[in-house]
Write a protein that holds these residues in place. Sequence first.
Motif, mmCIF file in Angstrom:
data_model
loop_
_atom_site.group_PDB
_atom_site.id
_atom_site.type_symbol
_atom_site.label_atom_id
_atom_site.label_comp_id
_atom_site.label_asym_id
_atom_site.label_seq_id
_atom_site.Cartn_x
_atom_site.Cartn_y
_atom_site.Cartn_z
ATOM 1 N N LEU B 147 10.936 -59.198 86.907
ATOM 2 C CA LEU B 147 9.642 -59.150 86.187
ATOM 3 C C LEU B 147 9.176 -60.247 85.744
ATOM 4 O O LEU B 147 8.142 -60.259 84.888
ATOM 5 N N GLY B 148 9.623 -61.450 86.431
ATOM 6 C CA GLY B 148 9.140 -62.677 85.819
ATOM 7 C C GLY B 148 7.686 -63.103 85.975
ATOM 8 O O GLY B 148 7.185 -63.667 85.273
ATOM 9 N N ALA B 149 6.883 -62.307 86.693
ATOM 10 C CA ALA B 149 5.515 -62.949 86.998
ATOM 11 C C ALA B 149 4.765 -61.540 86.385
ATOM 12 O O ALA B 149 3.504 -61.761 86.385
ATOM 13 N N ILE B 150 5.550 -60.758 85.370
ATOM 14 C CA ILE B 150 4.527 -60.171 84.694
ATOM 15 C C ILE B 150 4.931 -59.660 83.135
ATOM 16 O O ILE B 150 4.325 -59.493 82.200
ATOM 17 N N GLY B 151 6.422 -60.038 82.830
ATOM 18 C CA GLY B 151 6.898 -59.890 81.585
ATOM 19 C C GLY B 151 6.453 -60.441 80.495
ATOM 20 O O GLY B 151 6.118 -60.166 79.426
ATOM 21 N N LYS B 152 6.095 -61.771 80.794
ATOM 22 C CA LYS B 152 5.606 -62.644 79.656
ATOM 23 C C LYS B 152 3.905 -61.986 79.297
ATOM 24 O O LYS B 152 3.873 -62.064 77.903
ATOM 25 N N GLY B 153 3.295 -61.650 80.301
ATOM 26 C CA GLY B 153 1.937 -61.023 79.974
ATOM 27 C C GLY B 153 2.148 -59.821 79.276
ATOM 28 O O GLY B 153 1.443 -59.472 78.036
ATOM 29 N N TYR B 154 3.071 -58.824 79.574
ATOM 30 C CA TYR B 154 3.460 -57.782 78.820
ATOM 31 C C TYR B 154 3.823 -57.875 77.540
ATOM 32 O O TYR B 154 3.461 -57.321 76.499
ATOM 33 N N ALA B 155 4.676 -59.200 77.336
ATOM 34 C CA ALA B 155 5.320 -59.280 75.843
ATOM 35 C C ALA B 155 3.872 -59.734 75.052
ATOM 36 O O ALA B 155 3.691 -59.486 73.856
ATOM 37 N N LEU B 156 2.976 -60.567 75.735
ATOM 38 C CA LEU B 156 1.855 -60.967 74.848
ATOM 39 C C LEU B 156 0.852 -59.613 74.374
ATOM 40 O O LEU B 156 0.410 -59.468 73.226
ATOM 41 N N ASP B 157 0.768 -58.683 75.437
ATOM 42 C CA ASP B 157 0.065 -57.389 74.970
ATOM 43 C C ASP B 157 0.804 -56.703 73.894
ATOM 44 O O ASP B 157 0.252 -56.232 73.027
ATOM 45 N N CYS B 158 2.089 -56.806 73.966
ATOM 46 C CA CYS B 158 2.920 -55.962 72.648
ATOM 47 C C CYS B 158 2.655 -56.724 71.588
ATOM 48 O O CYS B 158 2.519 -56.170 70.340
ATOM 49 N N ALA B 159 2.686 -58.106 71.320
ATOM 50 C CA ALA B 159 2.236 -58.871 70.317
ATOM 51 C C ALA B 159 1.010 -58.401 69.906
ATOM 52 O O ALA B 159 0.830 -58.266 68.484
ATOM 53 N N ALA B 160 0.077 -58.478 70.641
ATOM 54 C CA ALA B 160 -1.299 -58.132 70.315
ATOM 55 C C ALA B 160 -1.517 -56.786 69.597
ATOM 56 O O ALA B 160 -2.150 -56.719 68.598
ATOM 57 N N ALA B 161 -0.673 -55.902 70.117
ATOM 58 C CA ALA B 161 -0.619 -54.575 69.236
ATOM 59 C C ALA B 161 0.050 -54.901 67.689
ATOM 60 O O ALA B 161 -0.395 -54.101 66.842
ATOM 61 N N ILE B 162 0.874 -55.574 67.734
ATOM 62 C CA ILE B 162 1.383 -55.991 66.218
ATOM 63 C C ILE B 162 0.336 -56.802 65.505
ATOM 64 O O ILE B 162 0.357 -56.247 64.159
ATOM 65 N N PHE B 163 -0.560 -57.459 66.173
ATOM 66 C CA PHE B 163 -1.461 -58.176 65.367
ATOM 67 C C PHE B 163 -2.428 -57.148 64.981
ATOM 68 O O PHE B 163 -3.078 -57.258 63.712
ATOM 69 N N GLU B 164 -2.707 -56.193 65.516
ATOM 70 C CA GLU B 164 -3.669 -55.135 65.311
ATOM 71 C C GLU B 164 -3.234 -54.435 64.142
ATOM 72 O O GLU B 164 -4.004 -54.029 63.153
ATOM 73 N N GLU B 165 -1.803 -54.203 64.179
ATOM 74 C CA GLU B 165 -1.339 -53.213 63.183
ATOM 75 C C GLU B 165 -1.251 -53.928 61.768
ATOM 76 O O GLU B 165 -1.351 -53.270 60.821
ATOM 77 N N TRP B 166 -1.119 -55.305 62.103
ATOM 78 C CA TRP B 166 -1.104 -56.029 60.523
ATOM 79 C C TRP B 166 -2.627 -56.388 60.133
ATOM 80 O O TRP B 166 -2.865 -56.923 59.220
ATOM 81 N N GLY B 167 -3.469 -56.045 61.190
ATOM 82 C CA GLY B 167 -5.002 -56.254 60.641
ATOM 83 C C GLY B 167 -5.369 -57.715 60.637
ATOM 84 O O GLY B 167 -6.370 -58.285 59.824
ATOM 85 N N ILE B 168 -4.745 -58.459 61.463
ATOM 86 C CA ILE B 168 -5.027 -60.006 61.435
ATOM 87 C C ILE B 168 -5.371 -60.237 63.011
ATOM 88 O O ILE B 168 -4.327 -60.163 63.721
ATOM 89 N N THR B 169 -6.597 -60.474 63.371
ATOM 90 C CA THR B 169 -7.027 -60.382 64.604
ATOM 91 C C THR B 169 -7.685 -61.747 65.295
ATOM 92 O O THR B 169 -8.042 -61.465 66.344
ATOM 93 N N ARG B 170 -7.884 -62.589 64.391
ATOM 94 C CA ARG B 170 -8.528 -63.850 64.917
ATOM 95 C C ARG B 170 -7.203 -64.788 65.506
ATOM 96 O O ARG B 170 -6.561 -65.502 65.024
ATOM 97 N N ALA B 171 -6.882 -64.492 66.528
ATOM 98 C CA ALA B 171 -5.758 -65.136 67.056
ATOM 99 C C ALA B 171 -5.821 -65.547 68.661
ATOM 100 O O ALA B 171 -6.689 -64.583 69.547
ATOM 101 N N LEU B 172 -5.243 -66.301 69.017
ATOM 102 C CA LEU B 172 -4.911 -66.598 70.463
ATOM 103 C C LEU B 172 -3.498 -66.897 70.769
ATOM 104 O O LEU B 172 -2.882 -67.603 70.336
ATOM 105 N N LEU B 173 -3.137 -65.923 71.832
ATOM 106 C CA LEU B 173 -1.785 -65.728 71.890
ATOM 107 C C LEU B 173 -1.353 -66.412 73.331
ATOM 108 O O LEU B 173 -2.102 -66.042 74.310
ATOM 109 N N SER B 174 -0.309 -67.115 73.371
ATOM 110 C CA SER B 174 -0.332 -67.689 74.877
ATOM 111 C C SER B 174 1.438 -67.956 75.270
ATOM 112 O O SER B 174 2.081 -67.950 74.358
#
Lengths: 452, 290
Positions: B147-174
């Motif tokens: 999953l090396g070519a998709i796993g990091k992207g998937y992890a960023l999407d999961c991180a984004a969901a946590i940012f939404e949960e916390w209500g802190i959304t001005r962010a750039l995740l890389s």
Amino acid sequence: MNIEVPNGMTRRQFITAGAAASAWLAMSKTGLAQAAAAAPPSDQVNVALVGCGDQGRVLVNACLKIPCVKFRAVCDIWPYAQRYGSRYLGKYGHETNVYADYREMLEKEKGLDAIICASPDWMHSPITCAALEAGKHVYCEKLMSNTVEGAKQMVLTQRKTGKLLQIGHQRRSNPRYLHAKNKIIDEAHLLGRITHASGQWHNVKKDDRTCAAKYELDEATLKKFGYDDMHQLLNWRWFKKYGGGPICDLGAHQIDMFTWFLNANPKAVIASGGIDYYKTHEWYDNVITVFEYDTKDGVARSMYDVLTTTGSLGFLEKYMGIEGSMVISEMPRWNQVFREKATAPEWTVWGEKGLVKRVEDTAAANAEEKKAAEVDVRLAASPPPETWEIPVLLDKPPHQPHLENFFEAIRKGAPLNCPAEVGYRSAVAVLKVNEAVVAQKRLEFKPEEYRI
Amino acid sequence: MTHRFAHGAMATQFVFLVEHDDARNAGQLCREAFHQIDRLETELSRFDSSTDIASISQLKPRDLMVLTLDAFECLKMAQFVAADTNGAFDVTIGSVFAAWRNPDGTPRTPSLDELAAARERTGWQLLMMDEESHFVGVRKTGVQVDLGAIGKGYALDCAAAIFEEWGITRALLSAESTVLALDPPEGKEGWTVNADAPMLLCQRAASSSGIAVQGQHIFDPRTGQPVRDRTQVWTLAPTAAWADALSTAFFVMSATEIEEYCRQHVEVSSIIIDSQKRYFNLKSNLGEKT
Ligand SMILES: NC(=O)c1ccc[n+]([C@@H]2O[C@H](COP(=O)([O-])OP(=O)(O)OC[C@H]3O[C@@H](n4cnc5c(N)ncnc54)[C@H](O)[C@@H]3O)[C@@H](O)[C@H]2O)c1
């Protein structure tokens, strides 16, 4: 000059590409759905999870691979964790009722056969005893309890009720560990007399856990369940009321392994530790210990350290004997058995029997050649040990075999790999380490301390 | 104030830029997101024989295995992109990777027979999945998923969901060559991401692949051969997993194929930068720009 980013749907408009992928998957007829539906039903064990934090979720994932397990309820004092657990299980077709209080759950859920307890350590004993009294079998996470008294109650209640109690020292069911202990050490005696063991658990520095403000529990609920505040609920392992610190959290695993592999309970311990780094904790962030054992072959000693400010080399155990040594861990990469060429007979026959597997070491081979040519006296005095490995791999999540053993015991009467008495003896050994840190001297165990 | 938090996981560095008044709170949020990324690293790894992804290689036809939710979701996304790109993206390529590497990771060239054997066990259609049960099955034994070519992207999407949960959304995740922009900094239209020339991103992911990225090899799953000397490709998509996967797919697809894909998916676009640093925006048909 900027690159113009073309318009199109944004992330929010298209919250998960997963939805598109699901639609695609539903459309594509793979034929698996039918096979899945036809999977044979087996006699079910109705289970409730108590404590749905990190480890509760790990155990859920392992249980979902065991066909007989049917989750009926999830209990956690924290609605956020409760919801996470029941939603997760719902996706796998397990409809669960949710509870905050385990007592209420035990009262209302009449059809339960077993409880899996992954709460903070201080609640292991009350939850386990109540479940046993209610006629349920219990799989309870290690460390059995944060007090010897709590662990003792668990043993007594288990005996009284006759229900099964498995303590979550999962290495005791790991096929690699079983092979190392039963075949390599006990059957073939490949290490000779084991005089020393060592082990470590090193965790990289971590900040305290927190959660989104909107999920924080109110003060009344926290008080009701015995927590001073949210910080302590989320970081319970660092506080004296709820746990025993890293030596109980991490050290418990390996100190239990020493006992198992050396086939002896520690007879004395010295230890050093302190709160040297973290500012917001009550428990020692590092502990270094030495245990003494009387094994059937003679005295043995172990060295163990748990550090939470460096990840250096991770976690592993090592057993050293007159004829060989072995490095083993739940991490697959730590898997070496060394033959002491000077003292041990050839292992070829054991290789042929599949007990150990030879690792071709090109560096050592080169060194051999060089030695022949130059006659290196140092090499001649202490030949480099020959490297082998344990030819058994764990190809399941680490907790699955231990849970399987528990469910086999319920369904078919298989013996438990870590019954109450075994968990108890480990708890006694581990809990004494913190005492030794305070005492700043060698503490002895009386044989009766291990008996109930 | 923009705060920067970094964490090493999945053999890369995750860097999160967060605009928030309370630095401590932003740090706590990132700590929790990194905690989940560490969990994903374990669940999605192919290196540890005890993970679901590694265990797929042991499955025989007719075996069924339950996947954890994240392993299932990530693999499902991968299969979707594979089907959608006619196999230009394919996570069953593990055997081909292995054939081109020595056990110690150094590159080697496989014999024709070795390559043929590896390609036998490669192909997204060899995997079957069922959403109801979260079962995965195989049509052949020995399918190695990476999953090396998709796993990091998937992890960023999961991180984004946590940012939404916390209500802190001005962010750039890389993570390495994949970035996911959430809401822009106050008063701005987007986060500026440098893709040779800067581009502004908002609520969108971008991922690049190309020879510029650590000389890492990309293989064409359709031929089993490494792809060399292509231009750099930027892919823009609504989620990071999708962008991540597509950037690899687009690297092996022809410009015409990419253009066709972008035409069929309104939410996806691609920018190709050639050796003369000219870029071609395949979405808006802007054509060549200098
Ligand atoms: N065997 C292993 O490898 C392993 C690994 C990690 C943790 N553990 C053990 O698992 C247990 C849980 O650890 P964790 O890391 O998941 O902690 P955690 O803090 O992530 O989870 C604990 C959960 O229990 C809940 N809880 C607290 N009090 C409760 C109560 N009275 N009733 C019901 N729920 C309650 C909390 O709300 C939380 O959701 C500990 O005993 C720990 O030692 C074992």
